[in-house]
Write a protein that holds these residues in place. Sequence first.
Motif, short mmCIF file in Angstrom:
data_model
loop_
_atom_site.label_atom_id
_atom_site.label_comp_id
_atom_site.label_asym_id
_atom_site.label_seq_id
_atom_site.Cartn_x
_atom_site.Cartn_y
_atom_site.Cartn_z
N VAL A 39 0.85 -1.19 0.00
CA VAL A 39 0.00 0.00 0.00
C VAL A 39 0.88 1.24 0.00
O VAL A 39 1.79 1.37 0.82
N GLU A 40 0.62 2.14 -0.94
CA GLU A 40 1.48 3.31 -1.10
C GLU A 40 0.86 4.61 -0.59
O GLU A 40 1.36 5.68 -0.90
N VAL A 41 -0.22 4.52 0.17
CA VAL A 41 -0.81 5.72 0.77
C VAL A 41 -0.48 5.72 2.26
O VAL A 41 0.01 4.74 2.80
N ALA A 42 -0.78 6.83 2.91
CA ALA A 42 -0.52 6.92 4.34
C ALA A 42 -1.22 5.78 5.08
O ALA A 42 -2.36 5.45 4.79
N LYS A 43 -0.51 5.19 6.00
CA LYS A 43 -1.05 4.08 6.78
C LYS A 43 -2.14 4.57 7.74
O LYS A 43 -2.06 5.66 8.27
N PHE A 44 -3.14 3.73 7.93
CA PHE A 44 -4.20 4.02 8.90
C PHE A 44 -3.53 4.18 10.27
O PHE A 44 -2.65 3.39 10.62
N PRO A 45 -3.92 5.19 11.03
CA PRO A 45 -3.27 5.41 12.33
C PRO A 45 -3.35 4.20 13.26
O PRO A 45 -4.34 3.46 13.25
N GLU A 46 -2.32 4.06 14.06
CA GLU A 46 -2.33 3.03 15.09
C GLU A 46 -3.32 3.45 16.18
O GLU A 46 -3.48 4.64 16.45
N PRO A 47 -3.99 2.50 16.80
CA PRO A 47 -4.91 2.85 17.89
C PRO A 47 -4.16 3.57 19.01
O PRO A 47 -2.99 3.29 19.27
N ALA A 48 -4.85 4.49 19.66
CA ALA A 48 -4.27 5.21 20.80
C ALA A 48 -4.39 4.39 22.07
O ALA A 48 -3.71 4.65 23.05
N GLY A 49 -5.28 3.39 22.04
CA GLY A 49 -5.47 2.54 23.22
C GLY A 49 -6.63 1.59 23.02
O GLY A 49 -7.13 1.42 21.91
N LYS A 50 -7.02 0.96 24.12
CA LYS A 50 -8.15 0.03 24.11
C LYS A 50 -9.10 0.39 25.26
O LYS A 50 -8.65 0.77 26.32
N ILE A 51 -10.37 0.23 24.98
CA ILE A 51 -11.40 0.37 26.01
C ILE A 51 -12.27 -0.88 25.92
O ILE A 51 -12.79 -1.18 24.84
N SER A 52 -12.39 -1.60 27.00
CA SER A 52 -13.16 -2.85 27.03
C SER A 52 -12.75 -3.79 25.90
O SER A 52 -13.59 -4.41 25.25
#
Length: 75
Positions: A39-52
């Motif tokens: 994939v040559e576009v910007a990567k989907f952001p990594e999660p900032a965290g988890k809730i439940s």
Amino acid sequence: MSRPASPWTPVGIDGIAERLGVTQDTVVTWRRRSAKEWVEVAKFPEPAGKISGRDWWWLSDILDWAKQTGRLKEK
């Protein structure tokens, strides 16, 4: 503890889908596709965290990514 002002709002896949005007399945697909090496576009952001046990992101990071990739629909 104070919450950050919008767009520094935590969102899950449902919130991302609603804000970008797509289905939750589309968000999941973007995320999976973005993880591919080719994939040559910007990567989907990594999660900032988890809730439940579910991932969440800062809305601001998602909006920046959506602008970079042309996925943010102008209102």
